[in-house]
Design a protein around this motif. Structure first.
Motif, mmCIF file in Angstrom:
data_model
loop_
_atom_site.group_PDB
_atom_site.id
_atom_site.type_symbol
_atom_site.label_atom_id
_atom_site.label_comp_id
_atom_site.label_asym_id
_atom_site.label_seq_id
_atom_site.Cartn_x
_atom_site.Cartn_y
_atom_site.Cartn_z
ATOM 1 N N THR A 97 59.059 79.369 53.343
ATOM 2 C CA THR A 97 59.389 80.467 54.257
ATOM 3 C C THR A 97 60.910 80.659 54.328
ATOM 4 O OG1 THR A 97 57.409 79.934 55.512
ATOM 5 C CG2 THR A 97 59.015 81.334 56.602
ATOM 6 N N THR A 98 61.622 79.541 54.401
ATOM 7 C CA THR A 98 63.084 79.603 54.431
ATOM 8 C C THR A 98 63.597 80.303 53.172
ATOM 9 O OG1 THR A 98 62.992 77.468 55.536
ATOM 10 C CG2 THR A 98 65.136 78.172 54.746
ATOM 11 N N ARG A 147 49.731 79.605 59.828
ATOM 12 C CA ARG A 147 50.643 79.109 60.845
ATOM 13 C C ARG A 147 51.381 80.317 61.425
ATOM 14 N NH1 ARG A 147 55.309 76.004 61.270
ATOM 15 N NH2 ARG A 147 56.135 77.140 59.500
ATOM 16 N N GLY A 188 71.103 73.867 51.070
ATOM 17 C CA GLY A 188 71.405 73.630 52.482
ATOM 18 C C GLY A 188 70.506 74.451 53.374
ATOM 19 N N GLY A 205 68.217 75.767 46.260
ATOM 20 C CA GLY A 205 68.538 75.706 47.687
ATOM 21 C C GLY A 205 69.505 74.560 47.899
ATOM 22 N N THR A 242 64.512 73.509 46.034
ATOM 23 C CA THR A 242 65.205 73.432 47.328
ATOM 24 C C THR A 242 65.690 72.011 47.609
ATOM 25 O OG1 THR A 242 63.154 72.961 48.482
ATOM 26 C CG2 THR A 242 63.797 75.273 48.331
#
Ligand SMILES: Nc1nc2c(ncn2[C@@H]2O[C@H](COP(=O)(O)OP(=O)(O)OP(=O)(O)O)[C@@H](O)[C@H]2O)c(=O)[nH]1
Length: 392
Positions: free
Chosen positions: A205-206, A231, A370, A368, A342
């Motif tokens: 999702t990020t 969710r 951070g 990714g 990530t």
């Protein structure tokens, strides 16, 4: 005599009138008597009698039933739309983070290669260092093989030469020839569609939110689809990401059919004339068949309106072999076109890039670095190797 009788009669009548007036005077209401000792406690303890309640109500007069105040809706807070930085040069900007996390890997290799005597033990140690960094056994053996040959040809080694050799070998293993373009451009009046798949917790999702920022930073218009309907928080999370860059988010209730959310998101993208629709899927790894059914259906339903240009698999770099196992299952379930690795900022095992590409035959397209909103960068093999070796 007659007058006397009349006078007496008048007197008697007057007496009767005055006396009667006293007798029929209304009684004053009784003052309430003070309670006797012990009575107060009993009254308080017991339920009040109906009479007592009636009396109290009479004394208080009609009781106005107060309506509870209607809840006051806070005025909607206008979220300022941000302008994220463009994607170009992001890996360079995040280089320090990459260097910090991969330092053990890069420095260790450089130190070993620079040692005066490169005997069998030293070569074994180099190979072990590569394997520890998740490069994978086959690639580690190939890198050592290549280095041995070149060192022999070179004879003596200056630190710059050592760095140069290692750089060449690592870049060759990462394969700079692979096409790492993320296909996000529209086709005529149809938006490009990017599906983001992966196990929950990997940063899916990020990544969807960060990718939206990358695209908006590059001047594209984006619609997000919250197809992770297992969710509700995932959809909330996505709404926050979308809200910050002005990208609308299509969502439904928790438990809704993910494919219908994906369909609606693409329909919204077409209606809005958006460039790209990014769909965050649930992709639970229950069984391979279940996963195939779920992702296959989302893809089929999307394709009723527009082609799916990218299926990006999000992998957590810190999960090593476990992450690779997940990757295999996803790659069998759906046609993965690119990998997003990530949490590279949180592991010294950057070699996973080599192994995952080798295993799946799919390029790492984004990394990714951070938790910050702009900590997602297009992957560039040379920039990556330079960052871990600390060279320019
Ligand atoms: N350090 C670091 N943390 C990251 C990175 N990418 C994601 N995270 C964090 O990983 C955690 C999980 O991210 P999510 O995006 O919620 O993961 P998900 O896969 O979507 O999981 P669900 O929302 O449960 O479906 C969050 O705390 C993120 O901030 C990264 O590149 N580096």
């Amino acid at each position: 005599m007659d007058y006397t009788i009349v006078a007496v009669a008048i007197f008697v009548i007057a007496l009767l009138v005055v006396g009667g007036a006293f007798l029929i005077r209304p009684r004053r209401p009784q003052e309430p008597r003070p309670p006797r000792a012990g009575e107060q406690g009993r009254e308080d303890q017991g339920a009040p009698s109906a009479t007592a309640v009636a009396e109290r109500e009479e004394e208080a007069g009609p009781v106005a039933v107060e309506e509870p105040p209607a809840p006051v809706e806070p005025p909607p807070v206008a979220v300022p739309i941000e302008t994220p930085p463009p994607s170009a040069g992001r890996l360079v900007r995040l280089r320090a983070r990459l260097a910090r996390s991969q330092n053990v890997f890069g420095r260790g290799l450089l130190d070993l290669l620079s040692s005066d005597r490169l005997d069998e033990d030293a070569w074994e140690e180099i190979e072990d260092t590569l394997i520890t960094a998740d490069v994978g056994v086959t690639s580690a053996a190939q890198i050592v093989e290549g280095l041995r040959t070149k060192v022999k040809v070179l004879g003596s080694r200056t630190p710059d030469e050592v760095r140069g050799l290692l750089r060449q070998e690592l870049i060759a293993q990462i394969n700079p020839e692979l096409d790492r373009t993320v296909l996000t451009g529209p086709h005529g009046d149809r938006p490009a569609v990017v599906m983001v798949v992966g196990v929950n917790g990997t940063g899916k999702t990020t990544t969807t939110g960060k990718l939206a920022r990358v695209l908006v930073g590059d001047g594209r218009s984006v619609v997000l689809g919250a197809a992770d309907t297992f969710r509700a928080a995932a959809a909330d999370q996505l709404e926050t990401w979308g809200g910050r860059v002005g990208a609308p988010v299509v969502r439904k209730d928790e438990g809704a059919d993910p494919a219908s959310v994906a369909f609606d998101a693409v329909a919204r993208g077409i209606a809005d004339g958006a460039d790209t629709v990014i769909i965050d899927t649930a992709g639970r790894l229950h069984t391979k068949v279940g996963l195939m059914d779920e992702l296959g259906k989302v893809k089929r339903v999307v394709e009723k309106q527009s082609q799916v240009d990218e299926v990006l698999l999000v992998l957590d770099a810190t999960t090593g072999q476990n992450g690779l196992r997940q990757a295999r299952v996803f790659a069998e379930a759906v046609n993965v076109t690119g990998i997003v690795l990530t949490k590279l900022d949180g592991t010294a095992k950057g070699g996973i890039i080599i192994q995952v590409q080798r295993e799946l035959g799919v390029p790492v397209k984004l990394v990714g670095l951070g938790e910050g909103p702009d900590d997602l960068a297009p992957f560039d093999p040379e920039g990556f190797v330079d960052a871990i070796l600390g060279s320019d």
